[in-house]
Design a protein around this motif. Structure first.
Motif, PDB file in Angstrom:
ATOM      1  N   GLU A   1       0.943  -1.388   0.017  1.00  0.00           N
ATOM      2  CA  GLU A   1       0.046   0.030   0.004  1.00  0.00           C
ATOM      3  C   GLU A   1       0.653   1.084   0.022  1.00  0.00           C
ATOM      4  OE1 GLU A   1      -2.250   2.354   3.494  1.00  0.00           O
ATOM      5  OE2 GLU A   1      -3.571   0.410   2.334  1.00  0.00           O
ATOM      6  N   VAL A   2       0.503   1.693  -0.465  1.00  0.00           N
ATOM      7  CA  VAL A   2       1.416   3.604  -1.009  1.00  0.00           C
ATOM      8  C   VAL A   2       0.325   4.601  -1.074  1.00  0.00           C
ATOM      9  CG1 VAL A   2       2.667   4.986  -2.251  1.00  0.00           C
ATOM     10  CG2 VAL A   2       3.281   2.462  -2.189  1.00  0.00           C
ATOM     11  N   GLY A   3       0.311   4.928   0.158  1.00  0.00           N
ATOM     12  CA  GLY A   3      -0.276   6.518   0.429  1.00  0.00           C
ATOM     13  C   GLY A   3      -2.367   6.492   0.464  1.00  0.00           C
TER      14      GLY A   3
ATOM     15  N   TYR B   1      -3.771   4.188  -1.062  1.00  0.00           N
ATOM     16  CA  TYR B   1      -4.030   3.150  -2.739  1.00  0.00           C
ATOM     17  C   TYR B   1      -3.265   1.814  -2.038  1.00  0.00           C
ATOM     18  CZ  TYR B   1      -5.126   7.572  -4.323  1.00  0.00           C
ATOM     19  OH  TYR B   1      -5.564   9.186  -4.891  1.00  0.00           O
TER      20      TYR B   1
ATOM     21  N   TYR C   1      -4.065  15.426  -5.104  1.00  0.00           N
ATOM     22  CA  TYR C   1      -3.477  14.461  -5.830  1.00  0.00           C
ATOM     23  C   TYR C   1      -1.519  14.669  -6.526  1.00  0.00           C
ATOM     24  CZ  TYR C   1      -8.213  13.348  -5.590  1.00  0.00           C
ATOM     25  OH  TYR C   1      -9.691  13.592  -5.601  1.00  0.00           O
TER      26      TYR C   1
ATOM     27  N   ASP D   1       1.349  15.405  -4.546  1.00  0.00           N
ATOM     28  CA  ASP D   1       2.512  14.695  -3.607  1.00  0.00           C
ATOM     29  C   ASP D   1       2.341  13.107  -3.594  1.00  0.00           C
ATOM     30  OD1 ASP D   1       2.884  16.957  -3.545  1.00  0.00           O
ATOM     31  OD2 ASP D   1       2.372  17.235  -1.126  1.00  0.00           O
ATOM     32  N   THR D   2       0.819  12.566  -3.514  1.00  0.00           N
ATOM     33  CA  THR D   2       0.740  10.809  -3.145  1.00  0.00           C
ATOM     34  C   THR D   2       0.915  10.492  -5.064  1.00  0.00           C
ATOM     35  OG1 THR D   2      -1.312  11.379  -1.957  1.00  0.00           O
ATOM     36  CG2 THR D   2      -0.514   9.219  -2.527  1.00  0.00           C
TER      37      THR D   2
ATOM     38  N   GLN E   1       4.624  10.305  -4.769  1.00  0.00           N
ATOM     39  CA  GLN E   1       5.337   9.257  -3.965  1.00  0.00           C
ATOM     40  C   GLN E   1       4.950   7.540  -5.147  1.00  0.00           C
ATOM     41  OE1 GLN E   1       3.205   9.830   0.269  1.00  0.00           O
ATOM     42  NE2 GLN E   1       3.469  11.818  -0.181  1.00  0.00           N
ATOM     43  N   ILE E   2       4.451   7.519  -5.140  1.00  0.00           N
ATOM     44  CA  ILE E   2       3.297   6.229  -5.645  1.00  0.00           C
ATOM     45  C   ILE E   2       4.790   5.669  -6.924  1.00  0.00           C
ATOM     46  CG2 ILE E   2       1.734   4.941  -7.373  1.00  0.00           C
ATOM     47  CD1 ILE E   2      -0.431   5.536  -5.488  1.00  0.00           C
TER      48      ILE E   2
ATOM     49  N   GLU F   1       7.672  17.254  -4.058  1.00  0.00           N
ATOM     50  CA  GLU F   1       6.158  17.939  -3.042  1.00  0.00           C
ATOM     51  C   GLU F   1       5.571  18.636  -3.204  1.00  0.00           C
ATOM     52  OE1 GLU F   1       5.421  14.809  -0.214  1.00  0.00           O
ATOM     53  OE2 GLU F   1       6.112  12.615  -1.882  1.00  0.00           O
TER      54      GLU F   1
END
Length: 367
Positions: A59-61, A63, A187, A189-190, A193-194, A207
């Motif tokens: 799972e990332v952020g 998701y 959305y 920043d995430t 990260q993804i 970010e």
């Protein structure tokens, strides 16, 4: 289309030139802000590559695995189109804003009875909530094909040179197109990260820059030049002068011809008089329906119009004398509007002209 992403039709700019220049006033910088550098310092054109079949159960952020697999399809489609990691990340960000990276087979018609301007049901499906004009249902429901179609549209609507200097949210907006140009910024920043988590690459993307112009240069959204002209607001151009498909707003349908240029610096951002003049009308119901309005007469047959302020964002009254660069309002979202922005019009001898070439002719670049 998603409930939070009401679509408009991209506008077509129609060039006109100003008929008159006004007097000379002093030159002054209103304010300067340095944009955060949100392109990688080097290798910004390099793609990252990911095999969607190799995504681990992580799972990332917030998701989960299935959503991350869909993100991997977007990233792969961008790589296969030869696009850089910033463009790939914009694709992931856009799908997050449209579908939360869930490949859903329905849209606003099924969930809320939302129709197109002609009254027909919307037909949005898939990661990008694409309607029938984007392709068959099977194509739009295939994450890789849908992503390829998104990137094809992005490259066409926002050419590379311009794309690399626009905020990610505005690139997404011009591609989809969303009624709120800043819908996607939360959305970003995430999405960074993804992309980094799935690729194992430090992309160099920054970010906190989803709404920033990404050229790393100093920005001067408002200046008064030697001829007394000023940019009416900061922010990027979110909608241009020209014909468009009407869209339903909380206060009725928008017009089928956009008579101004929209600038989107954010709610409560300052609005400046474009030139010295006299305020001839303010408020609501003064010729522009339910839209908060300021109209300034600059003489010589030139007037400027500023729309969508809330009542407390109108800082001048009829009869006031204003100078170029003077703050006359604050950006709002009143009337026929989705999302805070300034609608700016220029009239010459009573006719609305395209503000971008007019302002360029007098030395001011909008956006």
């Amino acid at each position: 289309m998603s409930e939070n992403a009401k679509k408009l039709t991209p506008l077509i700019a129609i060039g006109l030139v100003p008929a008159v220049l006004l007097g000379t006033v002093f030159s002054i910088i209103l304010f300067s802000a340095t944009a955060l550098a949100c392109n990688p310092a080097s290798g910004s054109e390099s793609s990252v590559t990911i095999d969607p079949d190799s995504i681990p159960d992580i799972e990332v952020g917030g998701y989960g695995h299935d959503q991350l697999v869909n993100a991997a399809h977007i990233i792969k489609a961008g790589a296969d189109k030869g696009l850089g990691v910033r463009d790939q990340t914009i694709g992931v960000m856009t799908a997050m804003g449209e579908s939360s990276l869930v490949n859903i087979g329905y849209g606003d018609w099924e969930t809320g009875g939302v129709t197109n301007p002609d009254g027909s049901p919307t037909t949005s499906v898939g990661l990008f909530q694409q309607q029938a004009g984007w392709g068959s249902v099977s194509e739009r429901m295939d994450p890789y094909i849908a992503s390829t179609k998104f990137f094809d549209a992005m490259v066409k609507k926002v050419p590379d040179a311009e794309r690399q200097t626009l905020a990610p949210t505005l690139v997404a907006h011009r591609t989809q197109v969303n009624a709120d140009p800043y819908h996607y910024e939360k959305y970003w920043d995430t999405a960074v990260q993804i992309v980094e988590a799935l690729s194992g690459v430090d992309t160099g993307l920054t970010e906190g820059t989803g709404s920033q112009v990404c050229n790393g240069e100093s920005l001067v959204p408002g200046t008064v030049n030697k001829d007394g002209w000023a940019a009416p607001a900061g922010g990027q151009v979110s909608s241009r002068f020209g014909p468009r498909e009407p869209v339903m707003t909380p206060n009725g349908w928008s017009s089928s011809f956009h008579r101004g240029t929209d600038l989107a610096p954010g709610c409560d951002a300052p609005i400046w008089a474009a030139q010295t003049g006299t305020v001839v009308a303010t408020g609501f119901g003064v010729g522009y329906g339910p839209n908060g309005t300021i109209i300034v007469d600059h003489g010589g047959g030139v007037t400027t119009v500023y729309l969508h302020m809330w009542a407390d964002g109108i800082l001048v009254k009829e009869g006031d004398k204003v100078t170029g660069g003077q703050q006359i309002g604050k950006v709002g979202n009143s009337g026929q509007s989705y999302g805070c922005h300034l609608h700016f019009e220029v009239h010459v001898s009573g006719e609305a002209v395209d503000p971008e070439p007019f302002m360029a002719e007098v030395g001011i670049t909008l956006g």
